[in-house]
Enzyme design. Structure first.
Site, mmCIF file in Angstrom:
data_model
loop_
_atom_site.group_PDB
_atom_site.id
_atom_site.type_symbol
_atom_site.label_atom_id
_atom_site.label_comp_id
_atom_site.label_asym_id
_atom_site.label_seq_id
_atom_site.Cartn_x
_atom_site.Cartn_y
_atom_site.Cartn_z
ATOM 1 N N GLY A 11 72.164 45.939 13.954
ATOM 2 C CA GLY A 11 72.594 44.878 13.082
ATOM 3 C C GLY A 11 74.074 44.720 12.924
ATOM 4 C CG PHE A 121 75.786 31.725 -8.366
ATOM 5 C CD1 PHE A 121 76.868 31.108 -8.037
ATOM 6 C CD2 PHE A 121 75.327 32.198 -7.481
ATOM 7 C CE1 PHE A 121 77.157 30.342 -7.010
ATOM 8 C CE2 PHE A 121 75.529 31.984 -5.990
ATOM 9 C CZ PHE A 121 76.272 30.933 -5.838
ATOM 10 C CD GLN A 234 66.174 33.950 -4.199
ATOM 11 O OE1 GLN A 234 67.119 34.197 -3.336
ATOM 12 N NE2 GLN A 234 65.902 34.185 -5.422
ATOM 13 C CG HIS A 236 68.249 28.324 -2.616
ATOM 14 N ND1 HIS A 236 68.685 27.133 -3.141
ATOM 15 C CD2 HIS A 236 69.221 29.197 -2.777
ATOM 16 C CE1 HIS A 236 69.883 27.192 -3.508
ATOM 17 N NE2 HIS A 236 70.244 28.429 -3.473
ATOM 18 C CG LEU A 246 71.829 27.381 0.692
ATOM 19 C CD1 LEU A 246 70.302 27.444 -0.100
ATOM 20 C CD2 LEU A 246 72.581 28.486 0.536
ATOM 21 C CD GLU A 249 72.080 29.996 -7.911
ATOM 22 O OE1 GLU A 249 70.932 30.301 -7.158
ATOM 23 O OE2 GLU A 249 72.317 30.989 -8.716
ATOM 24 N NE ARG A 280 69.553 31.488 -5.503
ATOM 25 C CZ ARG A 280 70.328 31.980 -4.563
ATOM 26 N NH1 ARG A 280 69.662 32.858 -3.737
ATOM 27 N NH2 ARG A 280 71.710 31.664 -4.460
ATOM 28 C CG HIS A 345 67.762 31.353 0.239
ATOM 29 N ND1 HIS A 345 68.694 30.815 1.104
ATOM 30 C CD2 HIS A 345 68.442 31.878 -0.720
ATOM 31 C CE1 HIS A 345 69.762 31.210 0.761
ATOM 32 N NE2 HIS A 345 69.843 31.873 -0.203
ATOM 33 N NE ARG A 380 69.288 36.906 -2.758
ATOM 34 C CZ ARG A 380 70.241 36.079 -2.311
ATOM 35 N NH1 ARG A 380 71.587 36.146 -3.151
ATOM 36 N NH2 ARG A 380 70.065 35.087 -1.738
ATOM 37 C CB SER A 385 72.162 38.761 -0.973
ATOM 38 O OG SER A 385 71.910 39.131 0.380
HETATM 39 C C1 FAD Z 1 72.146 29.874 4.202
HETATM 40 C C2 FAD Z 1 72.232 30.987 3.369
HETATM 41 C C3 FAD Z 1 73.185 31.046 2.222
HETATM 42 C C4 FAD Z 1 73.402 32.467 1.702
HETATM 43 N N1 FAD Z 1 74.314 32.477 0.727
HETATM 44 C C5 FAD Z 1 74.426 33.552 0.061
HETATM 45 C C6 FAD Z 1 75.692 33.615 -0.958
HETATM 46 O O1 FAD Z 1 76.345 32.656 -0.992
HETATM 47 N N2 FAD Z 1 75.578 35.016 -1.726
HETATM 48 C C7 FAD Z 1 74.823 35.921 -1.465
HETATM 49 O O2 FAD Z 1 75.278 36.995 -2.205
HETATM 50 N N3 FAD Z 1 73.680 35.845 -0.475
HETATM 51 C C8 FAD Z 1 73.831 34.718 0.329
HETATM 52 N N4 FAD Z 1 72.765 34.703 1.156
HETATM 53 C C9 FAD Z 1 71.966 35.863 1.516
HETATM 54 C C10 FAD Z 1 72.939 36.692 2.365
HETATM 55 O O3 FAD Z 1 73.410 36.067 3.096
HETATM 56 C C11 FAD Z 1 72.087 37.760 3.354
HETATM 57 O O4 FAD Z 1 70.997 38.092 2.408
HETATM 58 C C12 FAD Z 1 73.127 38.696 3.939
HETATM 59 O O5 FAD Z 1 74.249 38.050 4.678
HETATM 60 C C13 FAD Z 1 72.130 39.528 4.875
HETATM 61 O O6 FAD Z 1 73.099 40.410 5.743
HETATM 62 P P1 FAD Z 1 72.689 41.541 6.622
HETATM 63 O O7 FAD Z 1 73.654 42.287 7.114
HETATM 64 O O8 FAD Z 1 71.449 42.471 5.891
HETATM 65 O O9 FAD Z 1 71.771 40.741 7.724
HETATM 66 P P2 FAD Z 1 72.168 39.604 8.912
HETATM 67 O O10 FAD Z 1 73.502 39.171 8.524
HETATM 68 O O11 FAD Z 1 71.332 38.792 8.943
HETATM 69 O O12 FAD Z 1 72.352 40.452 10.256
HETATM 70 C C14 FAD Z 1 71.219 41.006 10.798
HETATM 71 C C15 FAD Z 1 71.652 41.387 12.334
HETATM 72 O O13 FAD Z 1 70.563 42.121 13.001
HETATM 73 C C16 FAD Z 1 70.467 41.891 14.068
HETATM 74 N N5 FAD Z 1 69.287 42.248 14.621
HETATM 75 C C17 FAD Z 1 68.148 41.508 13.929
HETATM 76 N N6 FAD Z 1 66.973 42.269 14.823
HETATM 77 C C18 FAD Z 1 67.540 42.783 15.877
HETATM 78 C C19 FAD Z 1 67.040 43.413 17.055
HETATM 79 N N7 FAD Z 1 65.647 43.330 17.414
HETATM 80 N N8 FAD Z 1 67.716 44.147 18.062
HETATM 81 C C20 FAD Z 1 68.981 43.936 17.763
HETATM 82 N N9 FAD Z 1 69.709 43.332 16.561
HETATM 83 C C21 FAD Z 1 68.820 42.857 15.808
HETATM 84 C C22 FAD Z 1 71.130 40.445 14.317
HETATM 85 O O14 FAD Z 1 71.505 40.230 15.450
HETATM 86 C C23 FAD Z 1 72.107 40.459 13.242
HETATM 87 O O15 FAD Z 1 73.362 41.110 13.670
HETATM 88 C C24 FAD Z 1 72.498 33.295 1.988
HETATM 89 C C25 FAD Z 1 71.405 33.434 2.884
HETATM 90 C C26 FAD Z 1 71.320 32.001 3.418
HETATM 91 C C27 FAD Z 1 70.273 31.920 4.328
#
Ligand code: FAD
Length: 567
Positions: A11, A121, A234, A236, A246, A249, A280, A345, A380, A385
């Protein structure tokens, strides 16, 4: 081809990249694997901001925010299902994490006095959310990606992880399909960190990137590791009507108001204290209720009115939201209200980990949205997040660094076997002569999840939904894809994702059916009340697809006793 590292991180989002920096800077050999270029990870889409009790903006009657206020809001927002020891860590570490991101290069929006700006928020007693206009995730992810590149940490991008390798005692690596060349690679590692993000795309009407298919959760299940609290999904309140992009918020944080078709500010009725800035789950249910009572527009949406905020502030604080509204709804929020409806969301549940991010399988860790370290419980709060990803990306990495010296390098044998098994599985899919089209199954799954496991849930509907998921699991084995090559095969990747999605969907379904109460985002019309006596506990689910079992584990209380949630 076989690669050997001390640590492999699956990831390249905020959690994975933050962990990679930490591991590398400790002098430990690390690589990142990502199915897309890391900058296309879903973290890039985060808009509104990241919570930290910096206290730069005063609260009610001039009061100053503290980590304990942040912890209280988070636990209350979670409907008392969050583990309070994990919440304490996250909230204590938050101010440091904002400043750390700044020192790495993130440009935060500023107050007139030069301090980092903070806005209100939902569910928060103080203006606590630090932001970079409405492109916070974009800003933070680019920062971390630059830092990872600067250190020349190896990134295997467009590598799709197909399995985790384990022996009797521990996780010893993974296998991955290189998308461009169609080759299966084996990765030997003393420790593997899952940072694979959420599973939103099992639902339709989702704010999530198309890649959010829960692969990590499915990989963990196949390796015998349980998932926790999967029923808590969740929705949204404000996604753009038509596309479900999105509308942060932060828009309500800047003063945006929700209106029904009679022009009423209906949140006055549902949450008189917090109005549009209730958490939310509360706001999403209120909108759904207004629509059900025929007070929505065209029977399907309400309006988010920003006009009174003024053009200048909209352009300065919400430029991305304005652009999205113009490009995808043909309206300018400076002049017109934005049509919005709730959409899936975020995944509160995920891979079951302890407070250190460790799973029950030694050598396997998880952080970020794919994990359930349980800081969000049943619901959440916005802005928590991104915070979770960077705090626990760093801390789980520290635990890995601590453990690594005690772990011997695993033998090659198991990875070789893993490569063979993965190859056979892919060949079998490629050779299949079935008739069924995988995209029909995906559509069926999305519809089932949204209608049977959406904002409101009921036993009979959910049982029917679970039966449908089981049927889809059978049909998916009869799918055939036209492209018979392993390289550059999008259809193959989509099918691998779909197989995992069905497994993850089953875990959501079973967990939701067994939780016979309403808590946070899990609203049962047949059990409308929260039931602490029987259900103040985490749901654990594991097993093969089609044959999953549920068990429970206690919630860590401590600072705050459960009480009725009123906003
Ligand atoms: C539109 C939107 C707006 C948001 N805004 C906010 C906000 O303002 N504030 C807040 O706190 N949270 C927000 N969130 C939530 C937050 O953005 C996410 O929960 C957070 O960024 C997730 O980060 P992560 O590193 O866990 O995963 P991600 O950023 O989703 O990264 C996942 C990674 O895993 C890799 N991966 C997945 N499966 C595989 C596989 N099989 N093989 C190899 N690689 C794989 C992908 O390539 C990627 O690199 C928002 C969410 C959304 C949907």
């Amino acid at each position: 081809m076989i690669h050997e590292y001390e640590v492999v991180i699956i990831g390249g989002g905020l959690a994975g990249l933050r962990a990679a920096l930490q591991v590398f800077d400790a002098g430990v050999d690390v690589a990142v694997i990502s199915k897309v270029n890391p900058l296309r990870s879903h973290s890039v889409a985060a808009q509104g901001g990241m919570n930290a009790s910096l206290g730069n903006v005063r609260g009610p009657e001039g009061s100053v925010d503290t980590w304990k206020n942040h912890a209280y809001d988070t636990v209350k927002g979670s409907d008392y299902l969050a583990d309070q020891d994990a919440v304490e860590i996250m909230c204590r570490e938050a101010p440091l994490s904002v400043i750390e991101l700044e020192h790495l290069g993130t440009v935060w929006s500023r107050l007139e006095n030069g301090k980092i700006a903070q806005r209100p928020f939902g569910g928060a007693g103080f203006p606590r959310t630090c932001y970079a206009a409405d492109r916070t995730g974009h800003n933070a992810l680019h920062t971390l990606y630059e830092q990872v590149n600067h250190r020349k940490i190896p990134i295997y991008e467009e590598f799709f992880v197909t399995s985790l390798i384990r022996n009797q005692e521990r996780c010893t690596g993974c296998t991955a399909l290189e998308f461009l060349k169609g080759e299966i690679h084996g990765f030997i590692a003393k420790a593997v960190l899952m940072a694979t993000g959420g599973f939103g795309r099992i639902f339709n009407k989702s704010t999530n990137a198309l890649i959010n298919t829960g692969d990590g959760q499915a990989l963990a299940l196949r390796a015998g590791v349980p998932l926790k609290d999967m029923e808590f999904v969740q929705f949204h309140p404000t996604t753009l009507y038509g596309t479900n992009i999105l509308i942060t918020e932060g828009a309500r944080g800047e003063g945006g108001m929700l209106l029904n078709k009679r022009g009423e500010r209906f949140m006055e009725k549902y949450a008189p204290g917090s109005l549009d800035l209730a958490p939310r789950d509360v706001v999403a249910r209120s909108i759904e209720e207004e629509i059900a009572q025929k007070r929505g527009f065209e029977g399907d949406y309400v309006q988010l009115d920003l006009r009174h905020i003024g053009a200048e502030r909209i352009k300065e604080r919400l430029p991305g939201i304005r652009q999205i509204s113009m490009d995808f709804a043909g309206i300018d929020p400076v002049n017109d209200p934005i049509p919005v409806q709730p959409g899936q969301h975020y995944s509160m549940g995920g891979i079951d980990v302890d407070i250190n991010g460790q799973t029950i399988l030694p050598g396997l860790y998880a952080a970020g949205e794919c994990a359930c370290i349980s800081v969000h419980g049943a619901n959440r709060l916005g802005g928590n997040s991104i915070l979770e990803t960077v705090v626990f990306g760093r801390l789980v990495a520290d635990k890995i660094i601590e453990d690594i010296n005690d772990l011997a390098t695993p033998p090659k044998k198991q990875v070789e076997k893993g490569i063979k098994t993965s190859k056979n599985h892919l060949e079998k899919i490629i050779q299949s002569k079935g008739l069924e089209n995988q995209f029909n199954i995906k559509n069926m799954l999305n519809k089932t999840m949204s209608t049977k496991f959406g904002i409101f849930r009921k036993e009979d509907g959910m049982l029917k939904g679970l039966g449908d998921i089981h049927k889809m699991q059978e049909i998916v084995s009869t799918v055939s894809i036209k492209n018979k090559e392993l390289e550059l095969n999008h259809a193959l990747i989509r099918l691998l994702e779909l197989q995992g999605m069905l497994h993850v969907a089953e875990s959501v379904a079973i967990s939701a059916i067994e939780r016979r109460e309403s808590r946070g985002s899990h609203k049962r019309t047949d059990f409308p009340e929260r039931n602490d006596e029987n259900f103040l506990k985490h749901t654990l689910v594991k097993g093969e697809a089609g044959n999953m079992v549920v068990s429970y584990s206690p919630v860590q209380l401590g600072m705050f006793e459960p009480e009725e949630r009123v906003y």
